[in-house]
Motif scaffolding. Structure first.
Motif, PDB file in Angstrom:
ATOM      1  N   LEU A  79     -42.998   0.421 -10.991  1.00  0.00           N
ATOM      2  CA  LEU A  79     -43.968  -0.667 -10.805  1.00  0.00           C
ATOM      3  C   LEU A  79     -45.064  -0.264  -9.825  1.00  0.00           C
ATOM      4  O   LEU A  79     -46.248  -0.606 -10.023  1.00  0.00           O
ATOM      5  CB  LEU A  79     -43.237  -1.910 -10.293  1.00  0.00           C
ATOM      6  CG  LEU A  79     -42.289  -2.583 -11.283  1.00  0.00           C
ATOM      7  CD1 LEU A  79     -41.437  -3.643 -10.579  1.00  0.00           C
ATOM      8  CD2 LEU A  79     -43.070  -3.214 -12.431  1.00  0.00           C
ATOM      9  N   PHE A  80     -44.716   0.481  -8.770  1.00  0.00           N
ATOM     10  CA  PHE A  80     -45.723   0.965  -7.827  1.00  0.00           C
ATOM     11  C   PHE A  80     -46.688   1.931  -8.517  1.00  0.00           C
ATOM     12  O   PHE A  80     -47.900   1.915  -8.238  1.00  0.00           O
ATOM     13  CB  PHE A  80     -45.031   1.646  -6.638  1.00  0.00           C
ATOM     14  CG  PHE A  80     -44.829   0.732  -5.458  1.00  0.00           C
ATOM     15  CD1 PHE A  80     -44.204  -0.487  -5.632  1.00  0.00           C
ATOM     16  CD2 PHE A  80     -45.241   1.100  -4.185  1.00  0.00           C
ATOM     17  CE1 PHE A  80     -43.999  -1.342  -4.555  1.00  0.00           C
ATOM     18  CE2 PHE A  80     -45.037   0.263  -3.105  1.00  0.00           C
ATOM     19  CZ  PHE A  80     -44.424  -0.968  -3.290  1.00  0.00           C
ATOM     20  N   ARG A  81     -46.145   2.747  -9.381  1.00  0.00           N
ATOM     21  CA  ARG A  81     -47.008   3.679 -10.112  1.00  0.00           C
ATOM     22  C   ARG A  81     -47.979   2.932 -11.011  1.00  0.00           C
ATOM     23  O   ARG A  81     -49.177   3.282 -11.096  1.00  0.00           O
ATOM     24  CB  ARG A  81     -46.152   4.633 -10.940  1.00  0.00           C
ATOM     25  CG  ARG A  81     -45.364   5.661 -10.115  1.00  0.00           C
ATOM     26  CD  ARG A  81     -44.360   6.391 -10.974  1.00  0.00           C
ATOM     27  NE  ARG A  81     -43.606   7.400 -10.224  1.00  0.00           N
ATOM     28  CZ  ARG A  81     -42.535   8.035 -10.688  1.00  0.00           C
ATOM     29  NH1 ARG A  81     -42.069   7.747 -11.923  1.00  0.00           N
ATOM     30  NH2 ARG A  81     -41.907   8.931  -9.945  1.00  0.00           N
ATOM     31  N   GLN A  82     -47.493   1.912 -11.690  1.00  0.00           N
ATOM     32  CA  GLN A  82     -48.369   1.137 -12.564  1.00  0.00           C
ATOM     33  C   GLN A  82     -49.446   0.417 -11.763  1.00  0.00           C
ATOM     34  O   GLN A  82     -50.625   0.404 -12.156  1.00  0.00           O
ATOM     35  CB  GLN A  82     -47.555   0.112 -13.355  1.00  0.00           C
ATOM     36  CG  GLN A  82     -46.552   0.706 -14.328  1.00  0.00           C
ATOM     37  CD  GLN A  82     -45.773  -0.355 -15.075  1.00  0.00           C
ATOM     38  OE1 GLN A  82     -46.303  -1.411 -15.419  1.00  0.00           O
ATOM     39  NE2 GLN A  82     -44.496  -0.085 -15.331  1.00  0.00           N
ATOM     40  N   ALA A  83     -49.062  -0.175 -10.658  1.00  0.00           N
ATOM     41  CA  ALA A  83     -50.035  -0.921  -9.864  1.00  0.00           C
ATOM     42  C   ALA A  83     -51.020  -0.011  -9.142  1.00  0.00           C
ATOM     43  O   ALA A  83     -52.108  -0.465  -8.745  1.00  0.00           O
ATOM     44  CB  ALA A  83     -49.298  -1.790  -8.838  1.00  0.00           C
ATOM     45  N   SER A  84     -50.675   1.265  -8.956  1.00  0.00           N
ATOM     46  CA  SER A  84     -51.560   2.217  -8.290  1.00  0.00           C
ATOM     47  C   SER A  84     -52.440   2.983  -9.260  1.00  0.00           C
ATOM     48  O   SER A  84     -53.363   3.718  -8.833  1.00  0.00           O
ATOM     49  CB  SER A  84     -50.734   3.210  -7.468  1.00  0.00           C
ATOM     50  OG  SER A  84     -49.919   2.537  -6.536  1.00  0.00           O
ATOM     51  N   ASP A  85     -52.203   2.849 -10.537  1.00  0.00           N
ATOM     52  CA  ASP A  85     -52.982   3.558 -11.540  1.00  0.00           C
ATOM     53  C   ASP A  85     -54.417   3.031 -11.556  1.00  0.00           C
ATOM     54  O   ASP A  85     -54.647   1.821 -11.460  1.00  0.00           O
ATOM     55  CB  ASP A  85     -52.341   3.374 -12.921  1.00  0.00           C
ATOM     56  CG  ASP A  85     -52.934   4.325 -13.936  1.00  0.00           C
ATOM     57  OD1 ASP A  85     -54.054   4.050 -14.426  1.00  0.00           O
ATOM     58  OD2 ASP A  85     -52.280   5.342 -14.228  1.00  0.00           O
ATOM     59  N   PRO A  86     -55.422   3.924 -11.686  1.00  0.00           N
ATOM     60  CA  PRO A  86     -56.819   3.461 -11.714  1.00  0.00           C
ATOM     61  C   PRO A  86     -57.101   2.476 -12.849  1.00  0.00           C
ATOM     62  O   PRO A  86     -57.967   1.595 -12.711  1.00  0.00           O
ATOM     63  CB  PRO A  86     -57.610   4.761 -11.892  1.00  0.00           C
ATOM     64  CG  PRO A  86     -56.723   5.824 -11.331  1.00  0.00           C
ATOM     65  CD  PRO A  86     -55.341   5.401 -11.665  1.00  0.00           C
ATOM     66  N   GLU A  87     -56.422   2.601 -13.954  1.00  0.00           N
ATOM     67  CA  GLU A  87     -56.650   1.699 -15.069  1.00  0.00           C
ATOM     68  C   GLU A  87     -56.056   0.312 -14.848  1.00  0.00           C
ATOM     69  O   GLU A  87     -56.316  -0.608 -15.617  1.00  0.00           O
ATOM     70  CB  GLU A  87     -56.054   2.298 -16.342  1.00  0.00           C
ATOM     71  CG  GLU A  87     -56.678   3.635 -16.736  1.00  0.00           C
ATOM     72  CD  GLU A  87     -56.051   4.197 -17.996  1.00  0.00           C
ATOM     73  OE1 GLU A  87     -55.106   3.554 -18.511  1.00  0.00           O
ATOM     74  OE2 GLU A  87     -56.513   5.258 -18.462  1.00  0.00           O
ATOM     75  N   PHE A  88     -55.230   0.185 -13.777  1.00  0.00           N
ATOM     76  CA  PHE A  88     -54.600  -1.105 -13.513  1.00  0.00           C
ATOM     77  C   PHE A  88     -55.643  -2.175 -13.184  1.00  0.00           C
ATOM     78  O   PHE A  88     -55.465  -3.354 -13.492  1.00  0.00           O
ATOM     79  CB  PHE A  88     -53.613  -0.969 -12.356  1.00  0.00           C
ATOM     80  CG  PHE A  88     -52.871  -2.237 -12.029  1.00  0.00           C
ATOM     81  CD1 PHE A  88     -51.849  -2.700 -12.851  1.00  0.00           C
ATOM     82  CD2 PHE A  88     -53.205  -2.981 -10.898  1.00  0.00           C
ATOM     83  CE1 PHE A  88     -51.166  -3.861 -12.551  1.00  0.00           C
ATOM     84  CE2 PHE A  88     -52.522  -4.138 -10.597  1.00  0.00           C
ATOM     85  CZ  PHE A  88     -51.500  -4.588 -11.424  1.00  0.00           C
ATOM     86  N   ALA A  89     -56.755  -1.748 -12.566  1.00  0.00           N
ATOM     87  CA  ALA A  89     -57.799  -2.707 -12.201  1.00  0.00           C
ATOM     88  C   ALA A  89     -58.466  -3.324 -13.414  1.00  0.00           C
ATOM     89  O   ALA A  89     -59.040  -4.418 -13.320  1.00  0.00           O
ATOM     90  CB  ALA A  89     -58.850  -2.019 -11.317  1.00  0.00           C
ATOM     91  N   GLU A  90     -58.412  -2.668 -14.565  1.00  0.00           N
ATOM     92  CA  GLU A  90     -59.052  -3.179 -15.764  1.00  0.00           C
ATOM     93  C   GLU A  90     -58.152  -4.115 -16.573  1.00  0.00           C
ATOM     94  O   GLU A  90     -58.610  -4.693 -17.563  1.00  0.00           O
ATOM     95  CB  GLU A  90     -59.473  -2.002 -16.648  1.00  0.00           C
ATOM     96  CG  GLU A  90     -60.427  -1.028 -15.947  1.00  0.00           C
ATOM     97  CD  GLU A  90     -60.759   0.169 -16.815  1.00  0.00           C
ATOM     98  OE1 GLU A  90     -60.215   0.225 -17.953  1.00  0.00           O
ATOM     99  OE2 GLU A  90     -61.523   1.036 -16.377  1.00  0.00           O
ATOM    100  N   GLN A  91     -56.909  -4.262 -16.175  1.00  0.00           N
ATOM    101  CA  GLN A  91     -56.006  -5.134 -16.921  1.00  0.00           C
ATOM    102  C   GLN A  91     -56.308  -6.597 -16.627  1.00  0.00           C
ATOM    103  O   GLN A  91     -56.989  -6.941 -15.657  1.00  0.00           O
ATOM    104  CB  GLN A  91     -54.549  -4.803 -16.571  1.00  0.00           C
ATOM    105  CG  GLN A  91     -54.114  -3.403 -16.987  1.00  0.00           C
ATOM    106  CD  GLN A  91     -52.641  -3.163 -16.752  1.00  0.00           C
ATOM    107  OE1 GLN A  91     -51.887  -4.094 -16.484  1.00  0.00           O
ATOM    108  NE2 GLN A  91     -52.221  -1.904 -16.848  1.00  0.00           N
ATOM    109  N   SER A  92     -55.768  -7.459 -17.476  1.00  0.00           N
ATOM    110  CA  SER A  92     -55.995  -8.896 -17.335  1.00  0.00           C
ATOM    111  C   SER A  92     -55.287  -9.424 -16.097  1.00  0.00           C
ATOM    112  O   SER A  92     -54.288  -8.849 -15.639  1.00  0.00           O
ATOM    113  CB  SER A  92     -55.487  -9.630 -18.571  1.00  0.00           C
ATOM    114  OG  SER A  92     -54.086  -9.475 -18.704  1.00  0.00           O
ATOM    115  N   PRO A  93     -55.778 -10.530 -15.555  1.00  0.00           N
ATOM    116  CA  PRO A  93     -55.124 -11.110 -14.374  1.00  0.00           C
ATOM    117  C   PRO A  93     -53.651 -11.472 -14.617  1.00  0.00           C
ATOM    118  O   PRO A  93     -52.833 -11.359 -13.715  1.00  0.00           O
ATOM    119  CB  PRO A  93     -55.968 -12.359 -14.078  1.00  0.00           C
ATOM    120  CG  PRO A  93     -57.294 -12.063 -14.666  1.00  0.00           C
ATOM    121  CD  PRO A  93     -57.019 -11.227 -15.889  1.00  0.00           C
ATOM    122  N   ASP A  94     -53.348 -11.872 -15.850  1.00  0.00           N
ATOM    123  CA  ASP A  94     -51.957 -12.218 -16.144  1.00  0.00           C
ATOM    124  C   ASP A  94     -51.045 -11.005 -16.063  1.00  0.00           C
ATOM    125  O   ASP A  94     -49.929 -11.091 -15.524  1.00  0.00           O
ATOM    126  CB  ASP A  94     -51.855 -12.847 -17.533  1.00  0.00           C
ATOM    127  CG  ASP A  94     -52.526 -14.217 -17.594  1.00  0.00           C
ATOM    128  OD1 ASP A  94     -52.730 -14.826 -16.520  1.00  0.00           O
ATOM    129  OD2 ASP A  94     -52.852 -14.658 -18.708  1.00  0.00           O
TER     130      ASP A  94
END
Length: 529
Positions: free
Chosen positions: A338-353
């Motif tokens: 989960l930390f890896r997913q939240a730290s990925d640069p593409e994570f900022a482009e995901q939906s708020p949900d």
């Protein structure tokens, strides 16, 4: 009942006392409790002061096992002059005075008369008294004696104790029972021999009273009563300490033919799955729960239950620890992903949900891990977990990329391990302690301000004591490196950083005071030589 008067040998008027007793539909008298008896004995003046025709009637004794039964006053006197009571012909049961079978006068010569304990007698009748053919003299403690007017066939049919007594010699007109521990229940149990349905008589009785009846019934060999007591105990709920009392009483039964297994199944089972499998299933259910209140309450409950008994029932402590470590490993793997997913640069482009879902999963996994750390630390089994956590360099490196409101529980895990080391709950190696400080002290400092103001369960003083004690377990040079780094940060942010002044004082004395004292002692010794 007709009134009667009794004269005394010394010419003074006789004294009477009212003792509350009750009569059942079967026609037997139930003896009052010893507490009522002693209360009656200790207050003779109060009863004598009452007018003959006035005053409130005595209350029904709790010894009565039948509801809505008439209350009858049994007049009893102190002296031993024989008297008789006259009853109506339509009465099924007639109360008897305590002097129907008087003791012969005894004369004793002694230099100084001693005050002997006065014996208080009560007569109890069962069934149709005109057909009675046996008397049982029951002698209890504190001078209480009960004479029971009974029937041989009833007692021999229901009680192996009385059957044995009656078979030893014939004819038998009187049986004496000395040193009776529970006179009240003994009389009531004998009265139950006259009941058609013993179990019905136990309805609405307390568990404690039924246990007393069970004990007397077993001593009398009254099997029907024993079975009725067991059926009652199997069906009625147990509250508080009643469970231990019931189990203890059942285990003390001398005969194993009473069929107590249905009753004991309430506290013991023959499940094919071992308890450790059940514990693992419970842990899994709690960790996978997504309902906040239910998960929080069950974590608190399971933690409390585990603290009450540090050894798993019917299982080894090692197997329990394996269950907790397996769950810890799963939580760590999930948290790192989960930390890896939240730290990925593409994570900022995901939906708020999607972001909110990831952050919620981080919070849940960190909370689960903190709960498991608490369990293992309380069981003094978190040494390996401390080493595993100290090696989570990647997780600590990604820590700063997660918002503090979602990552702060990870710092709570670090704080709990520092407390465990500082209290001696875990004994990791020097390398593990050094690595724990190098990897996780800085992330903890970064979250310290949030932990103080947004985490209710965070105890600042305890955590700071744990961190300081952990630092002081290292070599002096390592203490200096860490504390000087802390000093620079503390002078910049103040209360937003852990206050390690106590550890700093200890290090200071070790560095500047103690070596000087040693040198001074060495120089003085050299001068003396």
């Amino acid at each position: 009942m007709d009134e009667f008067k009794v004269g005394r040998l010394d010419g003074h008027p006789a004294k009477f006392r009212n003792v509350p007793i009750a009569v059942t539909p079967e026609g037997f008298w139930c003896c009052p409790s010893q507490a009522v008896l002693m209360k009656t004995m200790k207050n003779p003046n109060q009863q004598e002061a009452r007018p003959k025709g006035g005053g409130a009637s005595p209350c029904v004794s709790k010894a009565s096992s039948v509801q809505r039964t008439p209350v009858i006053s049994l007049q009893k006197r102190i002296h031993s002059t024989p008297t008789r009571s006259r009853t109506g012909s339509d009465e099924q049961v007639s109360p008897l005075t305590d002097d129907v079978v008087p003791d012969p006068p005894k004369v004793s010569v002694s230099p100084a008369p001693e005050k002997r304990q006065k014996q208080h007698k009560i007569s109890v009748g069962f069934g149709q008294l005109q057909m009675s053919d046996l008397k049982v003299m029951l002698y209890g403690r504190e001078g209480v004696a009960v004479k029971m007017i009974v029937h041989k066939n009833i007692l021999a049919e229901n009680s192996t104790f009385f059957a044995d007594k009656l078979s030893r010699q014939s004819p038998v007109s009187c049986i004496e029972v000395s040193d009776c521990e529970d006179v009240e229940i003994f009389v009531e149990t004998v009265g139950l021999m006259y009941c058609m349905d013993v179990k019905q008589r136990l309805v609405k009785q307390t568990v404690a009273r039924v246990l007393r009846i069970l004990k007397v019934a077993e001593s009398l060999g009254f099997r029907a009563c024993i079975m009725s007591c067991l059926n009652y105990l199997e069906a009625v709920p147990w509250v508080g300490d009643e469970e231990e009392n019931v189990v203890s009483s059942i285990q003390q039964l001398h005969c194993e033919n009473y069929g107590v297994s249905p009753l004991l199944k309430r506290v013991a089972s023959d499940l094919t799955n071992p308890p450790n499998d059940t514990l693992a299933h419970i842990i899994e259910l709690v960790l996978k729960s997504s309902e906040d209140r239910g998960r929080r309450e069950m974590k608190s409950l399971v933690l409390k239950l585990l603290k009450e008994n540090n050894i798993c029932t019917n299982g080894s402590a090692d197997s329990c620890v394996v269950i907790f470590y397996t769950s810890c490993q799963n939580c760590l793997e999930s948290l790192l992903n989960l930390f890896r997913q939240a730290s990925d640069p593409e994570f900022a482009e995901q939906s708020p949900d999607n972001k909110e879902m990831i952050f919620r999963q981080i919070t849940l996994e960190a909370d689960n891990l903190l709960w498991l750390v608490e369990i293992l630390a309380d069981r003094n089994a978190a040494d390996e977990l401390t080493a595993i956590w100290a090696k989570q360099g990647e997780l600590a490196g990604l820590h700063c990329r997660i918002p503090v409101m979602h990552r702060h529980l990870v710092s709570c895990v670090t704080a709990r391990l520092f407390v465990a080391v500082g209290k001696g709950e875990v004994l990791p190696s020097k390398e593990t302690r050094q690595l724990l400080l190098d990897v996780w002290l800085q992330p903890l400092m970064d979250d310290y301000n949030w932990l103080q103001h947004a985490c209710r369960s965070f105890d600042r003083k305890v955590v700071e004591e744990g961190i300081g004690q952990t630092i002081l377990t290292l070599p002096l040079e390592d203490q200096q490196t860490i504390l000087l780094t802390w000093l620079g940060r503390f002078l910049k942010v103040g209360d937003s950083c852990p206050n390690l002044q106590r550890a700093f004082e200890v290090w200071w004395r070790r560095t500047f005071v103690r070596p000087y004292t040693v040198q001074k002692g060495s120089s003085s010794q050299s001068r003396q030589s």
